[in-house]
Scaffold this motif. Sequence first.
Motif, mmCIF file in Angstrom:
data_model
loop_
_atom_site.group_PDB
_atom_site.id
_atom_site.type_symbol
_atom_site.label_atom_id
_atom_site.label_comp_id
_atom_site.label_asym_id
_atom_site.label_seq_id
_atom_site.Cartn_x
_atom_site.Cartn_y
_atom_site.Cartn_z
ATOM 1 N N TYR A 31 27.316 30.476 38.521
ATOM 2 C CA TYR A 31 27.160 31.897 38.811
ATOM 3 C C TYR A 31 25.897 32.174 39.624
ATOM 4 C CZ TYR A 31 30.360 31.700 34.885
ATOM 5 O OH TYR A 31 31.398 31.373 34.047
ATOM 6 N N THR A 32 26.054 32.977 40.644
ATOM 7 C CA THR A 32 24.921 33.314 41.512
ATOM 8 C C THR A 32 24.080 34.452 40.955
ATOM 9 O OG1 THR A 32 26.321 34.817 42.811
ATOM 10 C CG2 THR A 32 26.163 32.534 43.564
ATOM 11 N N ASP A 33 24.588 35.130 39.905
ATOM 12 C CA ASP A 33 23.859 36.279 39.366
ATOM 13 C C ASP A 33 23.114 35.958 38.068
ATOM 14 O OD1 ASP A 33 26.164 35.955 37.905
ATOM 15 O OD2 ASP A 33 26.763 38.063 37.947
ATOM 16 N N VAL A 34 22.992 34.692 37.729
ATOM 17 C CA VAL A 34 22.221 34.264 36.553
ATOM 18 C C VAL A 34 21.368 33.076 36.952
ATOM 19 C CG1 VAL A 34 22.285 33.411 34.181
ATOM 20 C CG2 VAL A 34 24.043 35.012 34.967
ATOM 21 N N ASP A 35 20.051 33.273 36.993
ATOM 22 C CA ASP A 35 19.186 32.140 37.311
ATOM 23 C C ASP A 35 18.488 31.663 36.044
ATOM 24 O OD1 ASP A 35 16.922 33.770 36.790
ATOM 25 O OD2 ASP A 35 16.767 34.372 38.882
ATOM 26 N N GLY A 55 33.095 33.766 33.221
ATOM 27 C CA GLY A 55 32.577 34.711 34.193
ATOM 28 C C GLY A 55 33.666 35.684 34.619
ATOM 29 N N ARG A 56 33.252 36.770 35.268
ATOM 30 C CA ARG A 56 34.238 37.734 35.765
ATOM 31 C C ARG A 56 34.929 37.184 37.021
ATOM 32 N NH1 ARG A 56 32.769 43.054 33.792
ATOM 33 N NH2 ARG A 56 33.279 42.913 31.586
ATOM 34 N N THR A 57 34.195 36.380 37.774
ATOM 35 C CA THR A 57 34.758 35.676 38.927
ATOM 36 C C THR A 57 34.214 34.246 38.867
ATOM 37 O OG1 THR A 57 32.951 36.105 40.498
ATOM 38 C CG2 THR A 57 34.639 37.822 40.271
ATOM 39 N N GLU A 58 34.632 33.428 39.787
ATOM 40 C CA GLU A 58 34.156 32.044 39.803
ATOM 41 C C GLU A 58 32.655 31.959 40.055
ATOM 42 O OE1 GLU A 58 36.357 29.659 42.492
ATOM 43 O OE2 GLU A 58 38.237 29.794 41.362
ATOM 44 N N PHE A 61 28.896 36.009 36.716
ATOM 45 C CA PHE A 61 29.028 36.185 35.273
ATOM 46 C C PHE A 61 28.943 37.662 34.899
ATOM 47 C CE2 PHE A 61 27.476 36.342 30.876
ATOM 48 C CZ PHE A 61 28.416 35.521 30.264
ATOM 49 N N CYS A 62 28.249 38.445 35.731
ATOM 50 C CA CYS A 62 28.053 39.886 35.488
ATOM 51 C C CYS A 62 27.366 40.125 34.150
ATOM 52 C CB CYS A 62 29.385 40.626 35.545
ATOM 53 S SG CYS A 62 30.283 40.404 37.102
ATOM 54 N N PRO A 63 26.164 39.592 33.969
ATOM 55 C CA PRO A 63 25.488 39.643 32.666
ATOM 56 C C PRO A 63 25.165 41.039 32.163
ATOM 57 C CG PRO A 63 23.952 38.963 34.383
ATOM 58 C CD PRO A 63 25.322 38.935 34.990
#
Length: 213
Positions: A31-35, A55-58, A61-63
């Motif tokens: 996921y690009t939205d969780v570092d 995740g919501r997409t591949e 994750f949309c945390p």
Amino acid sequence: MKLVKQTAAAALALTLAVSSAPGAAAYSLPYTDVDQYHWAYEDILYVSQWDILEGRTESSFCPDEPLTRAEYVKTLAGLAHAGLDRYPGSEFTDVEETASYAAAANWAFRQGIVEGVGEGKFDPEGVITREQMAAMSHRFYKNLGIYYGGEIDEIPYTDKESVHDWALDAVRAMYTSGIMKGREDGSFDPQANVTRAETAAIACRIYLDVEEY
């Protein structure tokens, strides 16, 4: 009062030890939205690796987005290692038999973990509140024969009067178990939505707690 003494980091350490064994590929978040600096990074890493919460997409994750009721029954089914192939069809009029969460919703209903929202509906895309999550988690524990809540007479939250009567025992159980924590201001915030990152942390606590039994 029993508190969960282990941490998600401990579970993660075990996971990484297994995945780093000879011949095993180490897992990394897609996921690009969780570092790695996100407060729930290790929890999200764990639930993602074991397909407990997807995740919501591949790539996302949309945390910070709210969790849906469908997503939580899938999370609980994953924690229970439920054999979902034994729960075909649909128990609810608003759940298609082919939906990815249909079997999990059936399992949760038949195990007494969810009751629906009335008129035969489940409201799968409805966002789950903190007291609803407490109630579902409480029933999940009782289904496993694990009981919390009898250690105290009253919950210590400053907004306990805002907790619906049907959720009081569940909120008490989540407090005594340490599975769901209150806010920094001393409130429980029962009608607030639960984010996906918060759910990852709660799911890890449930997993570690159940593993003790």
